[in-house]
Design a protein around this motif. Structure first.
Motif, mmCIF file in Angstrom:
data_model
loop_
_atom_site.group_PDB
_atom_site.id
_atom_site.type_symbol
_atom_site.label_atom_id
_atom_site.label_comp_id
_atom_site.label_asym_id
_atom_site.label_seq_id
_atom_site.Cartn_x
_atom_site.Cartn_y
_atom_site.Cartn_z
ATOM 1 N N ASP A 179 0.223 -4.924 1.727
ATOM 2 C CA ASP A 179 1.245 -5.688 1.415
ATOM 3 C C ASP A 179 1.938 -4.522 0.479
ATOM 4 O O ASP A 179 1.560 -4.497 -0.476
ATOM 5 N N VAL A 180 2.259 -3.891 0.240
ATOM 6 C CA VAL A 180 3.522 -3.004 0.426
ATOM 7 C C VAL A 180 4.314 -2.992 -1.020
ATOM 8 O O VAL A 180 4.455 -2.470 -2.245
ATOM 9 N N ALA A 200 -3.447 2.725 5.582
ATOM 10 C CA ALA A 200 -2.080 1.878 6.035
ATOM 11 C C ALA A 200 -1.372 2.227 5.639
ATOM 12 O O ALA A 200 0.263 2.291 5.357
ATOM 13 N N ILE A 201 -1.371 3.089 3.640
ATOM 14 C CA ILE A 201 -0.395 3.048 3.617
ATOM 15 C C ILE A 201 0.149 4.270 3.415
ATOM 16 O O ILE A 201 1.328 4.848 2.381
ATOM 17 N N GLY A 202 -0.812 4.987 3.668
ATOM 18 C CA GLY A 202 -0.257 6.841 3.293
ATOM 19 C C GLY A 202 -0.844 7.443 2.779
ATOM 20 O O GLY A 202 -0.201 8.303 2.187
ATOM 21 N N VAL A 203 -1.334 7.245 1.863
ATOM 22 C CA VAL A 203 -1.088 7.751 0.030
ATOM 23 C C VAL A 203 -3.085 7.139 -0.038
ATOM 24 O O VAL A 203 -3.739 5.544 0.500
ATOM 25 N N ARG A 204 -4.060 7.808 -0.313
ATOM 26 C CA ARG A 204 -5.101 7.318 -1.090
ATOM 27 C C ARG A 204 -5.043 6.641 -2.224
ATOM 28 O O ARG A 204 -4.131 7.152 -3.313
ATOM 29 N N VAL A 205 -5.733 5.434 -2.942
ATOM 30 C CA VAL A 205 -6.173 4.807 -3.951
ATOM 31 C C VAL A 205 -7.220 5.540 -4.889
ATOM 32 O O VAL A 205 -8.255 5.028 -3.710
ATOM 33 N N LEU A 233 -9.520 -1.485 -5.708
ATOM 34 C CA LEU A 233 -8.404 -1.745 -5.723
ATOM 35 C C LEU A 233 -7.755 -3.035 -5.798
ATOM 36 O O LEU A 233 -7.567 -3.574 -4.723
ATOM 37 N N THR A 234 -7.476 -2.746 -6.547
ATOM 38 C CA THR A 234 -6.615 -3.757 -7.355
ATOM 39 C C THR A 234 -5.089 -3.771 -6.664
ATOM 40 O O THR A 234 -4.741 -2.742 -6.506
ATOM 41 N N PRO A 235 -4.547 -4.934 -7.418
ATOM 42 C CA PRO A 235 -3.047 -4.934 -6.281
ATOM 43 C C PRO A 235 -2.330 -3.715 -7.372
ATOM 44 O O PRO A 235 -0.905 -2.908 -7.296
ATOM 45 N N ARG A 236 -2.107 -3.081 -8.888
ATOM 46 C CA ARG A 236 -1.803 -2.691 -10.022
ATOM 47 C C ARG A 236 -2.312 -0.670 -9.135
ATOM 48 O O ARG A 236 -0.898 -0.407 -9.614
ATOM 49 N N ALA A 288 -0.142 4.132 -6.909
ATOM 50 C CA ALA A 288 -0.653 5.172 -6.026
ATOM 51 C C ALA A 288 0.177 4.885 -5.202
ATOM 52 O O ALA A 288 1.004 6.920 -4.378
ATOM 53 N N LEU A 289 1.088 4.427 -4.712
ATOM 54 C CA LEU A 289 1.951 3.864 -3.943
ATOM 55 C C LEU A 289 3.581 4.773 -4.308
ATOM 56 O O LEU A 289 4.339 5.393 -3.913
ATOM 57 N N GLU A 290 3.904 4.035 -5.993
ATOM 58 C CA GLU A 290 4.391 5.222 -7.047
ATOM 59 C C GLU A 290 4.262 7.134 -6.664
ATOM 60 O O GLU A 290 5.194 7.485 -7.748
#
Lengths: 702, 229
Positions: A571-572, A679-684, A689-692, A697-699
């Motif tokens: 969930d992005v 899925a999200i296009g970037v590496r965490v 892999l916590t929500p934070r 990573a998305l930001e």
């Protein structure tokens, strides 16, 4: 050369645990459950500071409390305490409640010292706490290779410290009878623990018993401080003492998996083959132990350089944890491989990219099979897309893959097989069952060799009074134990055949044992039931002993590879990762018990899910104190977090028996991380892999 | 304090919510206490048989008090300090001072903080974490532990299914899972997969057996249906 029977009745089938009913009814007595007459309860006073020195200590107030039967000093004034949880002193009392009060009554003055509680602090210039470890450089053309590469990727990846969280904590019940010491220990090594206790107390022998054991995962190989202390207290008090750690102690003082961070630059040539690898790595394994892990991992690269630094911080020391180092190596390497693949060609299938980079060893064939099999099971062809799910809405779906490898091989083991005149069969081996199913492996293998049913065999393990076997670590028990048991039973059977042959007027080598009968090969009628055959022994049972060395070649093997695939939704908007499915293809060789083997793989995957999404030991930087030494804020997956897990055993009987404890937990977290990136296009970059972290990573802040 | 909370709770209302409203006043009204003299820990823990007539002392503890616990259909007299949890009373006190030790150690202590479910028991029909209930709160209530799940010598269908499906590995969390599963099937004989997961969400397994636990509960449910459950 000895080998397994070519046709097997029991091995490879699904056999429920022989001790299953004890475990579901409360009848299984773990070391924690041993209640002896006059039992005392012991507890340990521990450092309340991350780093300090003992100025003075007064045990008097505890010693004089009613109900306190013994006190024991572990450290003395002037001693340094290296982490919050370091041992100071212990008490034994008639109840746990009194022991707790007694700990509070002990008066200690501390001199608080400066502490280091994170890798970053330890690495800061001038900090005394970091130490450059190994440097490894091979190949001369790293720079050249990078210059000429078709694609170069640079990234930082990491894994946090996690703890074993054995549900039965570390510890033991100690009882002295004169100079004889018996310990009911929660241990992965009954012989090792017995020997260590005997050495400490300078006595000829200490018996260690572990009938049931509530998880170890690599952290329980000896008596440890708490075991020695329990035995010391029992000696002083003249009564049996139980000392099992509480939950916080278990987190802080009973081991952990070190953190691992890596800054890596790597390159591929125009065929998509890895040609250069340059890494700086670091991590913490506590106040005195390192944080090494294998890298590069699985995928070979000729030109490579790696510099590693161990960060010593004021925290409990690491211990081996299920495939030590490998889950870290897998997370770093397989994350890198995916990122490199994306950089090289965003449309290139990461499975294909891996196939191009497999090692040219025995594992090439195994990995290839596993990758193709696993891809089919997860629906890779149908559902894989280049990085970034373009579907509308906040939930993005992705697939990921990762590989793992492990050595293993048959561990030390001896066994005896006794055949009685009334048909009873006893098999003994001084190994132990951590929950892995060894208690069932022993009679299962014996029944296979003797042509009997599992219920016909009385198997005994879990005591140092039985023939020596190594500690259960490194996925070595199943191989070693099954070979030793098979060889002992084969020898006993040969002796039985020698006695039965004259009665059937045949040669011993013409006999075989199957279907509960001993008969002339090719003529089931010309023979005896097992009981009738054993009756020739009268009052003189046969006992045969064997060492796994007599049969290991061909009957068990080492060097295994595994592949795992993850299907996730992210969930992005909230950063939440939901697992849809995991496929685990495990290199199993000759499966002994399919039911428990599958359970081991399942358990490995779930431990990997925990590693990838939830677990992290946290220290409070200002104080250095552990923040979550519990099971509430130290997160572990619950029933609602578990996806469908497809366990695929890659049968390979000709390889012999392979231990499966460790391999399946290695690649799970990396496969999940890759699926999230897909899925999200970037590496965490850092697990869990916590929500934070997902949102960061998305930001673009990660 | 409201009028309602002064009343002793009816046994059937002893849900987690009800026990959450536990009040010392009605506890003291309803509970028989021993003479409450200071007894050294361990000194004749069951001595004196002084199970005094109901009375209302000013306070209980910190000295041990004599209480009666009804576990798996049997009554036990134990003497515990009020701070002793039900879990510790079961594991450490039932066998103290008797010639015939009672060994009810099936209920496991793991987190000791109400997070992991390994100590789950059924208290008057509802599952509770026995690490988070005081023993003195449990007088007059029916306690079922993992040892009481089997029906006589016959394993309960859930136990049979756990063994067959290998819904266990080291087995340390298993008593909690068995008790939670049994309680689920008691109140909902045919749960959906989602209901199974929800009911078992309070139990943590470290070896990682969850999927097989779910299978086991489903299998037991089907078998109980066939038997007319």
């Amino acid at each position: 050369m000895p080998n397994w029977p070519s046709e097997r009745q029991l091995m490879g089938t699904k056999v429920p645990r022989v001790d299953g009913f004890k475990k579901v009814s409360g009848g299984a007595k773990y070391s924690y459950d041993i209640n002896l007459p006059g039992l005392l309860y012991a507890m340990i006073l521990r450092s309340p500071y991350a780093h300090c020195k003992i100025v003075s200590i007064d045990l008097g107030p505890a010693e004089s409390m009613p109900g306190v039967k013994a006190v024991h000093l572990i450290k003395k004034p002037g001693d340094e305490l290296h982490y919050a949880g370091d041992e100071i002193a212990a008490v034994a009392a008639m109840t746990e409640e009194v022991a707790e009060d007694a700990l509070r009554a002990i008066k200690v003055k501390y001199q608080v010292l400066p502490h280091v509680s994170s890798e970053d602090q330890a690495l800061k210039a001038g900090a005394p706490a970091a130490r450059a470890g190994s440097a490894d450089e091979r190949g001369e053309k790293i720079e050249d290779a990078i210059k000429e590469a078709a694609a170069v990727h640079e990234g930082t990846y990491g894994c946090e410290v996690i703890t074993h969280v054995c549900l039965e904590t570390h510890g033991l019940v100690a009882r002295w009878e004169g100079e004889e010491l018996t310990a009911w220990a929660s241990t992965q090594a009954v012989h090792g623990t017995g020997t260590a206790l005997a050495q400490h107390f300078k006595i000829p022998k200490a018996t260690c018993i572990t009938n049931f054991m509530g998880g170890g995962f690599g952290s329980k190989f000896g008596p440890d401080i708490q075991g020695i202390v329990a035995a010391e207290l029992a000696k002083k008090a003249g009564a049996p003492v139980k000392l099992l750690l509480n939950r916080a102690e278990e987190h802080n003082a009973a081991g952990n998996r070190p953190s691992a961070f890596a800054k890596v630059k790597a390159a591929v040539d125009k065929t998509g083959k890895l040609i250069a690898f340059d890494a700086e790595t670091w991590g913490t394994g506590g106040h005195s132990r390192g944080a090494g892990f294998p890298l590069p991992y699985v995928y070979p690269v000729d030109n490579r350089r790696r510099k590693h630094t161990d960060c010593f911080i004021n925290a409990g020391d690491n211990r081996a944890m299920r495939a030590p180092g490998h889950p870290q190596g897998s997370l770093v390497m397989d994350s890198l491989m995916d990122d490199l693949c994306h950089k090289f060609d965003p449309k290139l299938d990461p499975v294909e990219f891996r196939l191009r980079n497999l090692p040219s060893t025995v594992l090439r064939d195994i990995y290839t099979k596993e990758l193709l099999l696993g891809a089919a099971r997860i629906g890779w062809k149908e559902n894989w897309h280049p990085r970034g799910d373009n579907a509308p809405g906040p939930w993005k779906r992705g697939l990921g893959v990762a590989l793992g490898t492990w050595g293993g091989g048959p561990g030390d083991a001896q066994a005896t097989c006794t055949l009685h005149g009334d048909g009873r069969v006893e098999v003994k081996c001084g190994t132990q069952d951590l929950g892995t199913g060894t208690t069932t492996v022993v009679p299962l293998v014996a029944a296979e060799i003797l042509g009997l049913q599992i219920g016909d065999i009385a198997g005994s393990i879990g005591s140092s009074a039985f023939p020596p076997a190594g500690g259960s670590g490194g996925s070595t028990s199943c191989g070693g134990v099954s070979v030793a048991v098979a060889m002992a039973c084969t020898k006993a059977l040969a002796e039985l055949f020698a006695k039965v042959a004259p009665k059937l007027e045949c040669k011993p080598e013409d006999l075989q044992a199957e279907y509960g009968r001993v008969f002339v090969t090719g003529n089931l009628e010309r023979g005896f039931t097992w009981k009738q055959a054993c009756a020739v022994l009268g009052q003189q049972p046969i006992t045969a002993s064997a060492d796994k060395k007599e049969g290991e070649k061909g009957m068990a093997t080492s060097t295994v590879g595994g592949a795992q695939f993850a299907d996730v939704s992210v969930d992005v908007e909230t950063g939440r990762v939901r697992l849809n499915k995991i496929v685990a293809v495990a290199d199993c060789g000759l499966v002994v018990n399919r039911l428990t083997c599958e359970s081991q793989v399942l358990g490995g995957v779930i431990m990997g899910i925990n590693y990838g999404l939830y677990e992290q030991r946290r220290l409070d930087p200002p104080t250095g104190l552990p923040v979550n030494p519990d099971m509430e804020f130290y997160l572990l997956a619950g029933a609602g977090d578990i996806p469908e897990i497809d366990v695929v055993l890659l049968d390979y009987p000709e390889r012999g028996v392979i231990g499966i404890g460790e391999p399946p937990t290695i690649p799970t977290a990396a496969a999940i991380s890759n699926a999230v990136a897909n899925a999200i296009g970037v590496r965490v970059p850092v697990i869990p892999l916590t929500p934070r972290r997902v949102l960061e990573a998305l930001e673009g802040k990660a | 304090m409201s009028e309602e909370s002064k009343k002793p709770p009816a046994p059937s209302s002893a849900s987690p919510e009800a026990s959450g409203r536990f009040s010392r006043r009605w506890f003291l009204q309803g509970v028989a206490l021993s003479a409450g003299t200071a007894v050294l820990p361990g000194e004749g823990l069951l001595g004196g048989s002084a199970f005094a007539a109901p009375q209302a002392p000013a306070r209980i503890g910190p000295e041990p008090v004599q209480i009666a616990l009804s576990v798996n259909g049997k009554d036990y007299q134990v003497k515990v300090e009020p701070r002793v949890t039900l879990l510790n009373a079961l594991r450490n006190y039932l066998n103290l001072g008797t010639n015939t030790p009672i060994d009810l150690t099936g209920t496991k202590r793991v987190c000791d903080r109400g997070s992991c479910g390994s100590c789950t028991v059924i208290l008057d029909g509802k599952t509770v974490y026995s690490c988070s209930v005081l023993a003195v709160e449990c007088q007059g209530k029916k306690i079922t532990t993992v040892e009481g799940v089997a029906e006589g010598n016959q394993p309960h269908p859930i136990q049979q299914a756990f063994v067959e499906c290998d819904g266990l590995m080291c087995g340390f969390c298993t008593p909690g899972f068995i008790v939670s599963s049994k309680a689920l099937l008691d109140r909902n004989p045919h749960p959906t997969p989602t209901e199974i997961r929800r009911a078992l969400n309070g139990n943590i397994c470290r070896c990682g057996t969850y999927n097989r636990v779910f299978q086991a509960v489903e299998l037991a449910s089907i078998r109980m249906k066939v038997k007319g459950g």
